[in-house]
Design a protein around this motif. Structure first.
Motif, PDB file in Angstrom:
ATOM      1  N   VAL A 149       5.720  44.935  46.661  1.00 58.21           N
ATOM      2  CA  VAL A 149       4.344  44.506  46.407  1.00 58.21           C
ATOM      3  C   VAL A 149       3.422  45.719  46.424  1.00 58.21           C
ATOM      4  O   VAL A 149       3.351  46.445  47.413  1.00 58.21           O
ATOM      5  CB  VAL A 149       3.897  43.477  47.472  1.00 58.21           C
ATOM      6  CG1 VAL A 149       2.472  43.022  47.219  1.00 58.21           C
ATOM      7  CG2 VAL A 149       4.861  42.290  47.508  1.00 58.21           C
ATOM      8  N   PHE A 150       2.718  45.930  45.311  1.00 54.30           N
ATOM      9  CA  PHE A 150       1.745  47.012  45.209  1.00 54.30           C
ATOM     10  C   PHE A 150       0.332  46.504  45.469  1.00 54.30           C
ATOM     11  O   PHE A 150      -0.519  47.241  45.927  1.00 54.30           O
ATOM     12  CB  PHE A 150       1.807  47.663  43.822  1.00 54.30           C
ATOM     13  CG  PHE A 150       3.047  48.482  43.619  1.00 54.30           C
ATOM     14  CD1 PHE A 150       3.067  49.823  43.944  1.00 54.30           C
ATOM     15  CD2 PHE A 150       4.202  47.908  43.129  1.00 54.30           C
ATOM     16  CE1 PHE A 150       4.214  50.579  43.778  1.00 54.30           C
ATOM     17  CE2 PHE A 150       5.352  48.654  42.952  1.00 54.30           C
ATOM     18  CZ  PHE A 150       5.363  49.988  43.278  1.00 54.30           C
ATOM     19  N   SER A 151       0.089  45.253  45.095  1.00 54.00           N
ATOM     20  CA  SER A 151      -1.210  44.616  45.328  1.00 54.00           C
ATOM     21  C   SER A 151      -0.999  43.113  45.263  1.00 54.00           C
ATOM     22  O   SER A 151       0.131  42.650  45.061  1.00 54.00           O
ATOM     23  CB  SER A 151      -2.229  45.057  44.258  1.00 54.00           C
ATOM     24  OG  SER A 151      -1.949  44.436  43.019  1.00 54.00           O
ATOM     25  N   ASP A 152      -2.067  42.355  45.403  1.00 51.35           N
ATOM     26  CA  ASP A 152      -1.956  40.897  45.320  1.00 51.35           C
ATOM     27  C   ASP A 152      -1.452  40.437  43.957  1.00 51.35           C
ATOM     28  O   ASP A 152      -0.936  39.334  43.831  1.00 51.35           O
ATOM     29  CB  ASP A 152      -3.312  40.237  45.586  1.00 51.35           C
ATOM     30  CG  ASP A 152      -3.745  40.377  47.031  1.00 51.35           C
ATOM     31  OD1 ASP A 152      -2.885  40.661  47.898  1.00 51.35           O
ATOM     32  OD2 ASP A 152      -4.949  40.209  47.305  1.00 51.35           O
ATOM     33  N   THR A 153      -1.590  41.268  42.943  1.00 50.26           N
ATOM     34  CA  THR A 153      -1.223  40.850  41.593  1.00 50.26           C
ATOM     35  C   THR A 153      -0.109  41.673  40.950  1.00 50.26           C
ATOM     36  O   THR A 153       0.365  41.326  39.880  1.00 50.26           O
ATOM     37  CB  THR A 153      -2.462  40.892  40.664  1.00 50.26           C
ATOM     38  OG1 THR A 153      -2.994  42.218  40.671  1.00 50.26           O
ATOM     39  CG2 THR A 153      -3.519  39.895  41.106  1.00 50.26           C
ATOM     40  N   ILE A 154       0.315  42.765  41.585  1.00 48.34           N
ATOM     41  CA  ILE A 154       1.301  43.657  40.972  1.00 48.34           C
ATOM     42  C   ILE A 154       2.531  43.769  41.870  1.00 48.34           C
ATOM     43  O   ILE A 154       2.429  44.159  43.038  1.00 48.34           O
ATOM     44  CB  ILE A 154       0.719  45.055  40.720  1.00 48.34           C
ATOM     45  CG1 ILE A 154      -0.526  44.970  39.830  1.00 48.34           C
ATOM     46  CG2 ILE A 154       1.768  45.970  40.087  1.00 48.34           C
ATOM     47  CD1 ILE A 154      -1.314  46.251  39.752  1.00 48.34           C
TER      48      ILE A 154
END
Length: 144
Positions: free
Chosen positions: A41-46
């Protein structure tokens, strides 16, 4: 709801690839990880799905590209500042990746560098001052 992106990448050594991306700053989501794949997980969307070659082959009949020999994709992710761009590339280099396999981009209002992971996948890290970029584009459009 925001759209999510899941980048699926074939990796030769799942534990090493997982450790590499954790060193770069991604967080492993154990809920979607097992011995055949790791969800980073890099961010909430990526998210990046690192998949063993055997698992990756379940999703395609095409030959898996050797990313050390050919470019199959350039993945670009944003950073919050120029310093963050450099920091991510430094982390990737310390974790065993290669810095700057593509040319550094510096336009003042936009700055980007890249790294190559253990399997040869290229990630670009880009920072942009949106307001300055907009002004530069307007100025360029007026000159034409």
């Amino acid at each position: 709801m925001s759209k999510l992106i899941f980048i699926n990448l074939p990796v030769a050594d799942l534990p090493k690839a997982t450790a590499f991306y954790e060193a770069v700053g991604a967080r492993k989501n154990p809920q979607f990880s097992d011995h055949t794949g790791s969800c980073l997980v890099f961010s909430d969307t990526i998210h990046a799905m690192l998949l063993t070659h055997e698992k990756f082959r379940q999703f395609t009949t095409k030959q898996i590209a050797d990313a050390h020999r050919s470019a199959e994709v350039l993945i670009c992710i944003s950073a919050d500042s120029r310093a963050d761009v450099d920091a991510v590339v430094e982390k990737a280099t310390r974790a065993g990746g290669a810095a700057d396999p593509t040319p550094t981009q510096d336009f003042g209002f936009m700055y980007g560098r890249s790294f190559e992971d253990l399997d040869g996948h290229i990630w670009e890290i880009m920072w942009m001052d949106a307001e300055a970029a907009s002004k530069a584009c307007q100025k360029e459009g007026a000159a034409q």
